[in-house]
Write an enzyme that holds these catalytic residues in place. Structure first.
Site, mmCIF file in Angstrom:
data_model
loop_
_atom_site.group_PDB
_atom_site.id
_atom_site.type_symbol
_atom_site.label_atom_id
_atom_site.label_comp_id
_atom_site.label_asym_id
_atom_site.label_seq_id
_atom_site.Cartn_x
_atom_site.Cartn_y
_atom_site.Cartn_z
ATOM 1 N N VAL A 1 -47.389 -34.354 109.879
ATOM 2 C CA VAL A 1 -48.015 -35.342 110.885
ATOM 3 C C VAL A 1 -46.992 -36.352 111.229
ATOM 4 O O VAL A 1 -46.967 -37.357 110.331
ATOM 5 C CB VAL A 1 -49.338 -35.700 110.457
ATOM 6 C CG1 VAL A 1 -49.869 -36.447 111.621
ATOM 7 C CG2 VAL A 1 -50.032 -34.558 110.325
ATOM 8 N N LYS A 2 -46.513 -36.542 112.382
ATOM 9 C CA LYS A 2 -45.693 -37.631 112.942
ATOM 10 C C LYS A 2 -45.641 -37.771 114.308
ATOM 11 O O LYS A 2 -45.760 -38.859 114.945
ATOM 12 C CB LYS A 2 -44.096 -37.320 112.229
ATOM 13 C CG LYS A 2 -43.621 -36.250 112.563
ATOM 14 C CD LYS A 2 -42.211 -36.269 111.655
ATOM 15 C CE LYS A 2 -41.500 -34.826 111.810
ATOM 16 N NZ LYS A 2 -40.296 -34.818 110.928
ATOM 17 N N LYS B 1 -44.403 -28.218 130.455
ATOM 18 C CA LYS B 1 -45.519 -28.169 131.306
ATOM 19 C C LYS B 1 -45.291 -29.347 132.443
ATOM 20 O O LYS B 1 -45.663 -29.093 133.772
ATOM 21 C CB LYS B 1 -46.799 -28.330 130.892
ATOM 22 C CG LYS B 1 -48.034 -28.668 131.671
ATOM 23 C CD LYS B 1 -49.349 -28.441 130.835
ATOM 24 C CE LYS B 1 -50.535 -28.793 131.903
ATOM 25 N NZ LYS B 1 -51.849 -28.643 131.379
ATOM 26 N N ARG C 1 -22.599 -3.588 132.271
ATOM 27 C CA ARG C 1 -22.102 -3.340 133.651
ATOM 28 C C ARG C 1 -23.042 -2.834 134.617
ATOM 29 O O ARG C 1 -23.325 -2.992 135.893
ATOM 30 C CB ARG C 1 -20.605 -2.607 133.644
ATOM 31 C CG ARG C 1 -19.747 -3.407 133.001
ATOM 32 C CD ARG C 1 -18.539 -2.464 132.892
ATOM 33 N NE ARG C 1 -18.571 -1.408 132.124
ATOM 34 C CZ ARG C 1 -17.901 -0.409 131.944
ATOM 35 N NH1 ARG C 1 -17.072 -0.020 133.060
ATOM 36 N NH2 ARG C 1 -18.274 0.683 131.182
ATOM 37 N N HIS D 1 -24.703 13.298 125.065
ATOM 38 C CA HIS D 1 -26.109 13.150 125.831
ATOM 39 C C HIS D 1 -27.265 13.150 124.897
ATOM 40 O O HIS D 1 -28.250 14.008 125.197
ATOM 41 C CB HIS D 1 -26.108 14.380 126.770
ATOM 42 C CG HIS D 1 -24.849 14.153 127.694
ATOM 43 N ND1 HIS D 1 -24.466 13.149 128.520
ATOM 44 C CD2 HIS D 1 -24.156 15.392 128.252
ATOM 45 C CE1 HIS D 1 -23.422 13.532 129.157
ATOM 46 N NE2 HIS D 1 -23.235 14.780 129.229
ATOM 47 N N GLY E 1 -15.487 13.851 125.538
ATOM 48 C CA GLY E 1 -16.108 12.731 125.886
ATOM 49 C C GLY E 1 -17.506 12.232 125.177
ATOM 50 O O GLY E 1 -18.113 11.464 125.596
#
Length: 513
Positions: free
Chosen positions: A64-65, A137, A214, A275, A304
């Site tokens: 608490v500060k 806010k 991309r 794939h 590929g």
């Protein structure tokens, strides 16, 4: 005119001294707390303590500060409403114009080995998020800074115009709420896991941007790659890229599929994916042998593709892969010679991955649908061949059973309807994604060609009728593994007996959609 004030309280002190000096040069008074105050004063920057502002001491080990009206009133008070100004004046509340806060290291704490729940909870920041939210806010008047990357932007605007622009304050406010939402999401996830809550009424998720892509699946689609805020080490998100061009959206999905398959094997293994489906899986006594089997499984489709090896890439394998067009090669490491050979290809992505963590606790997988999200645990069920049920007159031989186990590991990663034809060390044919099961059987067997003799077949789900088994029997398949569970199982069993096929039921289905 009241002197402008900035409240600075940061756990990450990167750049904070330079930022504070820049604020002071603009005539801004600094309020600070604890360790931040000490760092600033050591740098010769005058500060006002929180206690001087609130007239109230820190307590409860700093819990608490800052939770005080003189702090939050100074942050939330609207400068354009006379009632707010009057309230501030009558209660001795001075406006606070800048908040520079970042939070207790909760994420870093829970990532430490052996951290206790008590340590984690002590690193839940309360005052920091409260001040940031108040400032964000009221961003019409208050500049909230949560990211050290934004320090310079704020200072430039102050030097040029004496204040920040509304657009900047609005953008910084949005970042604050993203930051505190992500922070709270991690806390919620940690505590939810702590109490073993399986289906919470709300699902809070947070991810960090890893890279902007991309494009997505197609060039007209935008895409980005986000990594789990608590990184999973055995994942494409944690793989280290050593060479080659940037990963694409499709690269990432294919690489993820290949990594998941490689997790199945302890012995030297090579997985080729195209794939999202395997086009070749090979295992062997050595990684060279495994590569040979994976490549010869389908030397056409591998073009590929993406290859994952669970052992170091040596010069011999590198020479062979260098002859192919590949998108990505992932392995635990590359020998010096192997890396030199492969890195001569400018665009080929070479990546390393820590395979020692392949069995780490795996998080649930999530799939987006229109208007929602599906979540399930991953298909990592423990299976043992000794629990399979032989349903035919003929028992599988030892060699057939070894091949069936290999094929069963492979088929769980093939898009349904999934069929794998294999021997004990490589896939021979794969049928994926067909709308009927016999279609996938025909594709897999046609791909296997003359290698079908003495091959086995795995099906990710039951055969709805006997036609698939009949086709396999006519083509020379000797053993089949499938889940069973169809109302026409007996038809498939009788067809297997007719062709002297050994067939086993696993009672576990492995659909992959």
């Amino acid at each position: 005119m009241t002197k402008k004030r900035a409240l600075i309280s940061v756990s990450d002190k990167t750049g904070v001294v330079t930022f504070a000096k820049g604020l002071v040069e603009q005539g801004i008074e600094i309020i600070s707390t604890g360790g931040t105050k000490a760092v600033l004063e050591e740098a010769g920057i005058p500060t006002v303590s929180i206690e001087e502002v609130t007239g109230f001491p820190e307590m409860m080990d700093g819990r608490v500060k800052t939770l005080h009206p003189k702090i939050h009133g100074g942050l939330l008070g609207r400068r354009d409403l006379s009632a707010h100004i009057k309230a501030m004046e009558s209660h001795g509340i001075q406006p606070i114009d800048f908040v520079c806060v970042n939070l207790y290291p909760f994420k870093e704490t829970i990532l430490k080995d052996g951290v206790t729940a008590a340590e984690a909870i002590e690193n839940i920041d309360i005052g920091g998020p409260s001040m940031l939210r108040s400032a964000a806010k009221n961003h019409a008047f208050v500049t909230a800074v949560v990211d050290p990357k934004d320090y310079e932007r704020v200072l430039v605007e102050l030097r040029e115009a004496g204040e920040t622009t509304f657009v900047t304050r609005q953008q910084l406010a949005a970042k604050v709420f993203r930051h505190t939402a992500a922070y709270d999401a991690l806390i919620a996830e940690y505590l939810t896991d702590l109490v073993d809550e399986k289906e919470p009424e709300s699902l809070t998720l947070t991810y960090d941007l890893k890279q902007t892509l991309r494009y997505g699946e197609n060039s007209h689609q935008q895409a980005a790659f986000y990594q789990d805020a608590l990184p999973v080490s055995f994942s494409i998100a944690s793989a280290k890229q050593l060479h080659g061009k940037e990963l694409s959206y499709n690269n990432i999905k294919d690489a993820d599929a290949a990594i998941r398959i490689s997790r199945e094997f302890e012995q030297p293994a090579v997985v080729a994916v195209k794939h999202m489906n395997p086009c070749g899986i090979g295992i062997g006594e050595t990684i060279d042998e495994a590569y040979h089997y994976a490549y010869t499984a389908d030397p056409v489709s591998i073009f590929g593709g993406i290859i994952v090896l669970n052992r170091e890439v040596n010069a011999q394998i590198a020479e062979k892969m260098h002859k192919l067009f590949l998108e990505i090669i992932i392995a635990p490491s590359f020998s010096k010679e192997g890396f030199e050979i492969l890195s001569s290809k400018k665009n080929l992505r070479l990546m390393t991955l820590d395979f020692s963590n392949k069995n780490q606790a795996i998080k649930d997988e999530k799939v987006s649908v229109l208007g929602g999200l599906l979540i399930q645990n991953q298909d990592l069920v423990e299976e043992a061949a000794e629990n399979w049920q032989v349903v035919t007159k003929r028992q599988p031989t030892v060699d057939e059973l070894t091949a069936l186990e290999f094929a069963w590991k492979a088929v769980k990663h093939v898009k349904s309807n999934g069929i794998v034809v294999a021997n004990s060390h490589r896939t021979l044919g794969i049928g994926a994604g067909q709308m009927n099961r016999v279609g996938s059987v025909q594709i897999a067997i046609d791909q296997a060609g003359t290698m079908i003799n003495d091959a086995v077949l795995a099906s990710d789900a039951f055969f709805p009728m006997g036609d698939s088994v009949e086709y396999a029997g006519k083509c020379g398949v000797k053993a089949i593994v499938q889940p069973g569970g169809s109302i026409k199982d007996q038809e498939s069993i009788e067809m297997a007996d007719k062709y002297d096929i050994a067939m086993v039921f696993t009672e576990i289905r492995h659909f992959r959609h």
